[in-house]
Design a protein around this motif. Sequence first.
Motif, PDB file in Angstrom:
ATOM      1  N   VAL A  93       0.829  -1.205   0.000  1.00 31.95           N
ATOM      2  CA  VAL A  93       0.000   0.000   0.000  1.00 31.95           C
ATOM      3  C   VAL A  93       0.862   1.254   0.000  1.00 31.95           C
ATOM      4  N   THR A  94       0.251   2.340  -0.448  1.00 30.43           N
ATOM      5  CA  THR A  94       0.936   3.627  -0.474  1.00 30.43           C
ATOM      6  C   THR A  94      -0.094   4.741  -0.375  1.00 30.43           C
TER       7      THR A  94
ATOM      8  N   PRO B 225      -1.031   8.289  -5.027  1.00 34.77           N
ATOM      9  CA  PRO B 225      -1.818   7.682  -6.112  1.00 34.77           C
ATOM     10  C   PRO B 225      -0.993   7.359  -7.355  1.00 34.77           C
TER      11      PRO B 225
ATOM     12  N   ALA C 188       0.951   4.238  -6.577  1.00 30.01           N
ATOM     13  CA  ALA C 188       0.035   3.097  -6.571  1.00 30.01           C
ATOM     14  C   ALA C 188      -0.209   2.601  -7.989  1.00 30.01           C
ATOM     15  N   ARG C 189      -0.342   3.525  -8.927  1.00 31.07           N
ATOM     16  CA  ARG C 189      -0.636   3.160 -10.306  1.00 31.07           C
ATOM     17  C   ARG C 189       0.588   2.555 -10.988  1.00 31.07           C
TER      18      ARG C 189
ATOM     19  N   LEU D 256       0.186  -1.018  -6.706  1.00 28.32           N
ATOM     20  CA  LEU D 256      -0.069  -1.056  -5.276  1.00 28.32           C
ATOM     21  C   LEU D 256      -1.479  -0.544  -5.002  1.00 28.32           C
ATOM     22  N   GLU D 257      -1.919  -0.742  -3.776  1.00 31.15           N
ATOM     23  CA  GLU D 257      -3.226  -0.227  -3.367  1.00 31.15           C
ATOM     24  C   GLU D 257      -3.041   1.138  -2.718  1.00 31.15           C
ATOM     25  N   GLU D 258      -3.864   2.096  -3.107  1.00 27.78           N
ATOM     26  CA  GLU D 258      -3.835   3.382  -2.439  1.00 27.78           C
ATOM     27  C   GLU D 258      -4.620   3.264  -1.146  1.00 27.78           C
ATOM     28  N   THR D 259      -3.982   3.557  -0.021  1.00 29.56           N
ATOM     29  CA  THR D 259      -4.608   3.305   1.269  1.00 29.56           C
ATOM     30  C   THR D 259      -5.844   4.167   1.494  1.00 29.56           C
TER      31      THR D 259
ATOM     32  N   VAL E  12       6.318   3.151   0.455  1.00 34.42           N
ATOM     33  CA  VAL E  12       5.460   1.981   0.299  1.00 34.42           C
ATOM     34  C   VAL E  12       5.494   1.202   1.608  1.00 34.42           C
TER      35      VAL E  12
ATOM     36  N   ASP F  55      -5.193  -5.487  -0.754  1.00 39.54           N
ATOM     37  CA  ASP F  55      -4.340  -4.581   0.008  1.00 39.54           C
ATOM     38  C   ASP F  55      -5.216  -3.853   0.999  1.00 39.54           C
TER      39      ASP F  55
ATOM     40  N   ASP G  13      -2.222   1.152   5.256  1.00 36.48           N
ATOM     41  CA  ASP G  13      -0.817   1.510   5.447  1.00 36.48           C
ATOM     42  C   ASP G  13      -0.342   1.175   6.827  1.00 36.48           C
TER      43      ASP G  13
END
Length: 345
Positions: free
Chosen positions: A144-145, A148, A151-152, A156-159, A183, A341, A344
Amino acid sequence: MIELEGVPELVDPVMVAAFEGWNDAGDAASTAVAHLDREWKGEVFAALDAEDYYDFQVNRPTVWMDGGTRKITWPTTRLSVVRVGGEKPRDLVLIRGIEPSMRWRSYCNEILGFAHELGVEMVVILGALLGDTPHTRPVPVSGVTSDPDLARTMDLEETRYEGPTGIVGILQEACTHAGVPAVSLWAAVPHYVSQPPNPKATLALLNRLEDLLGLRIPLGELPEDARAWQLGVDQLAAEDSEVAEYVQTLEEARDTAELPEASGEAIAREFERYLRRRDVGGPGQAPGGHATESGDVPYLRDTSSGRTRPPKPQRPEKGRPKDTDGNAVPEDPPPSGPDEDASDD
């Protein structure tokens, strides 16, 4: 101003951090950074002043004998640097310490000061949480991060987490506000066997770190330790019908959730990892030198080896699991399904 006269100019440095305490279920995250430091022979170049950040009645110093002299080791956070070889050498700045008791903003600012002086390109923070996940399945690891764009580009998943947080969440937000890409990688540890160590969760974090940074991490005895750990928990769970039934329930839920992901992405990730290790082999490792973290083949282990068995699994309780003080485990991050995900923190 931070003086770093003893540290050479680093090559494409990435900072990897883990903290003992609230964000370190099964000691999985701190053990992962300790493994990197040991395998790559890290050299400590700085330590934060323990007096500034720790309550010594919570994290007590230890006294030990050096020959005939008594010495004291204070709880603190240490920074070391390791050089990762290969076709494209790069450096890792490793941070390992105890979650601070106080002055978290100053603590994070001091770490960011080191990151700035060393030219760190990205910060990766490792964490582990208790979750409703069976010990018999691959360890879910969420990436997660708060950024944005990151994440793209890094899948990753945007928290979206809201709630109580630990130093992992605070440091990640501090990095984001300072413009440093950050991250967090989170491993889910079965709450019914939460006592440390958990080599399987540590191995899963290192595998995900490999994928994230495109490195090949020497695993040493971790794959063998992970197999021994799983076999030990299998045996102990089998001795308690209530625990065995509960594990089966978790397995069914996990397998059902994974059905839609006959994942080309997961297969590709495993194949890339295999290619990185195809010329490396060793005892206790799967073909290609990689400890397999996916697939349905159970771990096997010769019990005559004398390895210590893990603590007996705790009986499952209704509701969320409890910590060692009997308090409900906070959702930090909130529970997530397999391959999702969560947060964070």
